[in-house]
Motif scaffolding. Structure first.
Motif, PDB file in Angstrom:
ATOM      1  N   GLY A 176       0.809  -1.213   0.000  1.00  0.00           N
ATOM      2  CA  GLY A 176       0.000   0.000   0.000  1.00  0.00           C
ATOM      3  C   GLY A 176       0.839   1.259   0.000  1.00  0.00           C
ATOM      4  N   LEU A 177       1.967   1.243   0.724  1.00  0.00           N
ATOM      5  CA  LEU A 177       2.851   2.397   0.734  1.00  0.00           C
ATOM      6  C   LEU A 177       3.403   2.678  -0.654  1.00  0.00           C
ATOM      7  CD1 LEU A 177       4.449   4.473   2.551  1.00  0.00           C
ATOM      8  CD2 LEU A 177       6.307   2.807   2.482  1.00  0.00           C
ATOM      9  N   MET A 178       3.806   1.634  -1.366  1.00  0.00           N
ATOM     10  CA  MET A 178       4.355   1.818  -2.705  1.00  0.00           C
ATOM     11  C   MET A 178       3.288   2.348  -3.660  1.00  0.00           C
ATOM     12  SD  MET A 178       6.982  -1.398  -2.976  1.00  0.00           S
ATOM     13  CE  MET A 178       8.182  -0.609  -4.059  1.00  0.00           C
ATOM     14  N   GLU A 179       2.087   1.858  -3.516  1.00  0.00           N
ATOM     15  CA  GLU A 179       1.004   2.353  -4.365  1.00  0.00           C
ATOM     16  C   GLU A 179       0.683   3.809  -4.056  1.00  0.00           C
ATOM     17  OE1 GLU A 179      -1.296  -1.934  -5.024  1.00  0.00           O
ATOM     18  OE2 GLU A 179      -1.965  -0.525  -3.469  1.00  0.00           O
ATOM     19  N   SER A 180       0.764   4.191  -2.782  1.00  0.00           N
ATOM     20  CA  SER A 180       0.477   5.573  -2.409  1.00  0.00           C
ATOM     21  C   SER A 180       1.535   6.534  -2.939  1.00  0.00           C
ATOM     22  CB  SER A 180       0.379   5.701  -0.887  1.00  0.00           C
ATOM     23  OG  SER A 180       1.650   5.555  -0.266  1.00  0.00           O
ATOM     24  N   ALA A 181       2.727   6.004  -3.252  1.00  0.00           N
ATOM     25  CA  ALA A 181       3.785   6.831  -3.823  1.00  0.00           C
ATOM     26  C   ALA A 181       3.707   6.896  -5.345  1.00  0.00           C
ATOM     27  CB  ALA A 181       5.154   6.286  -3.399  1.00  0.00           C
ATOM     28  N   GLY A 182       2.631   6.352  -5.916  1.00  0.00           N
ATOM     29  CA  GLY A 182       2.430   6.431  -7.357  1.00  0.00           C
ATOM     30  C   GLY A 182       3.074   5.319  -8.142  1.00  0.00           C
ATOM     31  N   LEU A 183       3.509   4.242  -7.476  1.00  0.00           N
ATOM     32  CA  LEU A 183       4.122   3.110  -8.162  1.00  0.00           C
ATOM     33  C   LEU A 183       3.052   2.105  -8.570  1.00  0.00           C
ATOM     34  CD1 LEU A 183       7.176   2.781  -5.786  1.00  0.00           C
ATOM     35  CD2 LEU A 183       7.236   3.560  -8.159  1.00  0.00           C
ATOM     36  N   ARG A 184       3.349   1.315  -9.590  1.00  0.00           N
ATOM     37  CA  ARG A 184       2.379   0.337 -10.074  1.00  0.00           C
ATOM     38  C   ARG A 184       2.978  -1.070 -10.022  1.00  0.00           C
ATOM     39  NH1 ARG A 184       3.422  -0.814 -15.553  1.00  0.00           N
ATOM     40  NH2 ARG A 184       4.994   0.537 -16.514  1.00  0.00           N
ATOM     41  N   GLU A 185       2.124  -2.052 -10.176  1.00  0.00           N
ATOM     42  CA  GLU A 185       2.524  -3.472 -10.133  1.00  0.00           C
ATOM     43  C   GLU A 185       3.264  -3.794  -8.840  1.00  0.00           C
ATOM     44  OE1 GLU A 185       4.580  -4.718 -13.684  1.00  0.00           O
ATOM     45  OE2 GLU A 185       3.335  -3.433 -14.961  1.00  0.00           O
ATOM     46  N   ALA A 186       2.850  -3.154  -7.755  1.00  0.00           N
ATOM     47  CA  ALA A 186       3.526  -3.381  -6.477  1.00  0.00           C
ATOM     48  C   ALA A 186       3.214  -4.781  -5.959  1.00  0.00           C
ATOM     49  CB  ALA A 186       3.089  -2.336  -5.452  1.00  0.00           C
ATOM     50  N   ALA A 187       4.258  -5.430  -5.435  1.00  0.00           N
ATOM     51  CA  ALA A 187       4.113  -6.759  -4.846  1.00  0.00           C
ATOM     52  C   ALA A 187       5.119  -6.889  -3.719  1.00  0.00           C
ATOM     53  CB  ALA A 187       4.331  -7.845  -5.890  1.00  0.00           C
ATOM     54  N   CYS A 188       4.786  -7.733  -2.749  1.00  0.00           N
ATOM     55  CA  CYS A 188       5.643  -7.865  -1.572  1.00  0.00           C
ATOM     56  C   CYS A 188       5.622  -9.306  -1.091  1.00  0.00           C
ATOM     57  CB  CYS A 188       5.163  -6.915  -0.466  1.00  0.00           C
ATOM     58  SG  CYS A 188       6.177  -6.920   1.023  1.00  0.00           S
ATOM     59  N   GLU A 189       6.751  -9.777  -0.592  1.00  0.00           N
ATOM     60  CA  GLU A 189       6.850 -11.106   0.004  1.00  0.00           C
ATOM     61  C   GLU A 189       7.676 -11.017   1.284  1.00  0.00           C
ATOM     62  OE1 GLU A 189       9.756 -13.842  -1.981  1.00  0.00           O
ATOM     63  OE2 GLU A 189       9.776 -12.233  -3.496  1.00  0.00           O
ATOM     64  N   THR A 190       7.524 -12.014   2.136  1.00  0.00           N
ATOM     65  CA  THR A 190       8.296 -12.086   3.368  1.00  0.00           C
ATOM     66  C   THR A 190       9.467 -13.033   3.175  1.00  0.00           C
ATOM     67  OG1 THR A 190       6.325 -11.665   4.699  1.00  0.00           O
ATOM     68  CG2 THR A 190       8.219 -12.619   5.836  1.00  0.00           C
ATOM     69  N   VAL A 191      10.649 -12.569   3.536  1.00  0.00           N
ATOM     70  CA  VAL A 191      11.871 -13.371   3.451  1.00  0.00           C
ATOM     71  C   VAL A 191      12.302 -13.711   4.867  1.00  0.00           C
ATOM     72  CG1 VAL A 191      14.254 -13.427   2.644  1.00  0.00           C
ATOM     73  CG2 VAL A 191      12.525 -12.163   1.340  1.00  0.00           C
ATOM     74  N   ARG A 192      12.518 -14.981   5.131  1.00  0.00           N
ATOM     75  CA  ARG A 192      12.924 -15.436   6.471  1.00  0.00           C
ATOM     76  C   ARG A 192      14.248 -16.181   6.381  1.00  0.00           C
ATOM     77  NH1 ARG A 192       8.424 -14.829   9.702  1.00  0.00           N
ATOM     78  NH2 ARG A 192       6.442 -14.706   8.554  1.00  0.00           N
ATOM     79  N   TRP A 193      15.089 -15.952   7.366  1.00  0.00           N
ATOM     80  CA  TRP A 193      16.346 -16.683   7.430  1.00  0.00           C
ATOM     81  C   TRP A 193      16.874 -16.692   8.855  1.00  0.00           C
ATOM     82  CZ3 TRP A 193      15.889 -11.656   6.093  1.00  0.00           C
ATOM     83  CH2 TRP A 193      16.810 -10.739   6.607  1.00  0.00           C
ATOM     84  N   ASP A 194      17.811 -17.607   9.108  1.00  0.00           N
ATOM     85  CA  ASP A 194      18.492 -17.691  10.398  1.00  0.00           C
ATOM     86  C   ASP A 194      19.885 -17.100  10.256  1.00  0.00           C
ATOM     87  OD1 ASP A 194      16.373 -18.955  11.650  1.00  0.00           O
ATOM     88  OD2 ASP A 194      17.112 -20.966  11.215  1.00  0.00           O
ATOM     89  N   HIS A 195      20.156 -16.108  11.056  1.00  0.00           N
ATOM     90  CA  HIS A 195      21.472 -15.476  11.051  1.00  0.00           C
ATOM     91  C   HIS A 195      22.336 -16.127  12.121  1.00  0.00           C
ATOM     92  CE1 HIS A 195      24.566 -12.519  10.504  1.00  0.00           C
ATOM     93  NE2 HIS A 195      24.476 -12.101  11.741  1.00  0.00           N
ATOM     94  N   ARG A 196      23.486 -16.661  11.713  1.00  0.00           N
ATOM     95  CA  ARG A 196      24.381 -17.327  12.645  1.00  0.00           C
ATOM     96  C   ARG A 196      25.561 -16.413  12.968  1.00  0.00           C
ATOM     97  NH1 ARG A 196      23.995 -22.491  13.789  1.00  0.00           N
ATOM     98  NH2 ARG A 196      26.246 -22.884  13.777  1.00  0.00           N
ATOM     99  N   THR A 197      25.781 -16.216  14.239  1.00  0.00           N
ATOM    100  CA  THR A 197      26.825 -15.303  14.692  1.00  0.00           C
ATOM    101  C   THR A 197      27.196 -15.668  16.126  1.00  0.00           C
ATOM    102  OG1 THR A 197      27.364 -12.944  14.976  1.00  0.00           O
ATOM    103  CG2 THR A 197      25.152 -13.617  15.572  1.00  0.00           C
ATOM    104  N   SER A 198      28.237 -15.060  16.631  1.00  0.00           N
ATOM    105  CA  SER A 198      28.586 -15.237  18.037  1.00  0.00           C
ATOM    106  C   SER A 198      27.930 -14.139  18.864  1.00  0.00           C
ATOM    107  CB  SER A 198      30.101 -15.174  18.227  1.00  0.00           C
ATOM    108  OG  SER A 198      30.583 -13.875  17.954  1.00  0.00           O
ATOM    109  N   ALA A 199      27.752 -14.406  20.147  1.00  0.00           N
ATOM    110  CA  ALA A 199      27.189 -13.389  21.031  1.00  0.00           C
ATOM    111  C   ALA A 199      28.096 -12.165  21.077  1.00  0.00           C
ATOM    112  CB  ALA A 199      26.988 -13.966  22.427  1.00  0.00           C
TER     113      ALA A 199
END
Length: 259
Positions: A176-199
């Protein structure tokens, strides 16, 4: 919040934020000969990857030490200091514009998006990422520690986005934000991943004052800072394996649209 913290960011949170680089460039259709603008390039990770694809890359960031770092990471790119929402480029100058975890840090996201729309050519592509809300468990780790320690927000930190400029940080809200800025064919997906690092690595960013969380940590009294670290260590153990490596679940929104 970012002044002089490029090295600390590169050694901590930049590795996390690099994860969706390939998907972001794919969403923007970046390939050989494409004129691409990377807004908020940070250490230049996305710019370097676009150069490797054969694109003609311009990259900007508001923080001079980030620009210096990005210029070393992506020597084939034209890297310079510039600040949203006033980019120093003509209308329709680029085939594609990308912004990796940038709209999280602007006070008026619709105005920022309108500027991205201005500098991309008609029919050109815009792709961006932001953090999803509510945050995934790994993303919420530092915030939990800050809250548990009873930290108080200092008056010098930005107040955040005004309600009239904010939007839901979910797929529908970003579309909706992209459409409100005048953009077209807007689409969105959720990307999930596990970030591995040390404390130790994960704490190094906040300890150096990186981003809003880091500024919250650095602005507290020594006693509260110690309490934040104690809770951080306690909560980190929930994500640690037998070797002490943290596996931190994260979720981001990846959106694309055309002018």
């Amino acid at each position: 919040m970012w002044a002089g913290r490029a090295a600390a960011y590169a050694g901590s949170f930049a590795k996390l934020c690099a994860y969706p680089t390939r998907q972001l460039l794919d969403a923007a259709g970046v390939g050989p000969g494409e004129r691409m603008l990377d807004v908020g390039t940070g250490p230049g990770t996305v710019a370097a990857a676009a150069c490797a694809r054969g694109a003609t890359v311009t990259a900007v960031d508001a923080e001079p030490t980030m620009v210096q770092l990005a210029a070393r990471s992506a020597p084939a790119a034209d890297v310079r200091v510039a600040v949203l929402p006033e980019l120093p480029f003509g209308d329709g100058e680029f085939d594609a514009v990308v912004a990796n975890f940038v709209l999280n840090h602007v006070g008026r996201p619709t105005v920022a998006l309108a500027e991205l729309r201005r500098v991309v050519k008609p029919g050109g592509r815009i792709a961006l990422t932001i953090w999803a809300a509510p945050p995934a468990a790994g993303q919420a780790l530092l915030g939990r520690a800050i809250q548990a320690a009873g930290a108080v927000r200092p008056p010098h930190l930005p107040a955040g986005i005004a309600p009239e400029d904010d939007f839901p940080r979910d797929e529908r809200g970003l579309t909706g934000l992209m459409e409100s800025a005048g953009l077209r064919e807007a689409a969105c997906e959720t990307v999930r991943w596990d970030h591995r690092t040390s404390a130790e690595e994960w704490w190094s960013g906040p300890a150096a004052g990186v981003a809003f969380g880091g500024q919250m940590v650095r602005s507290q009294t020594p006693r509260i800072r110690a309490e934040i670290k104690r809770h951080f260590d306690l909560f980190s153990s929930e994500f640690a394996d037998g070797d002490g490596v943290l596996t931190l679940p994260h979720a981001a929104l990846l959106a694309r649209a055309r002018r």
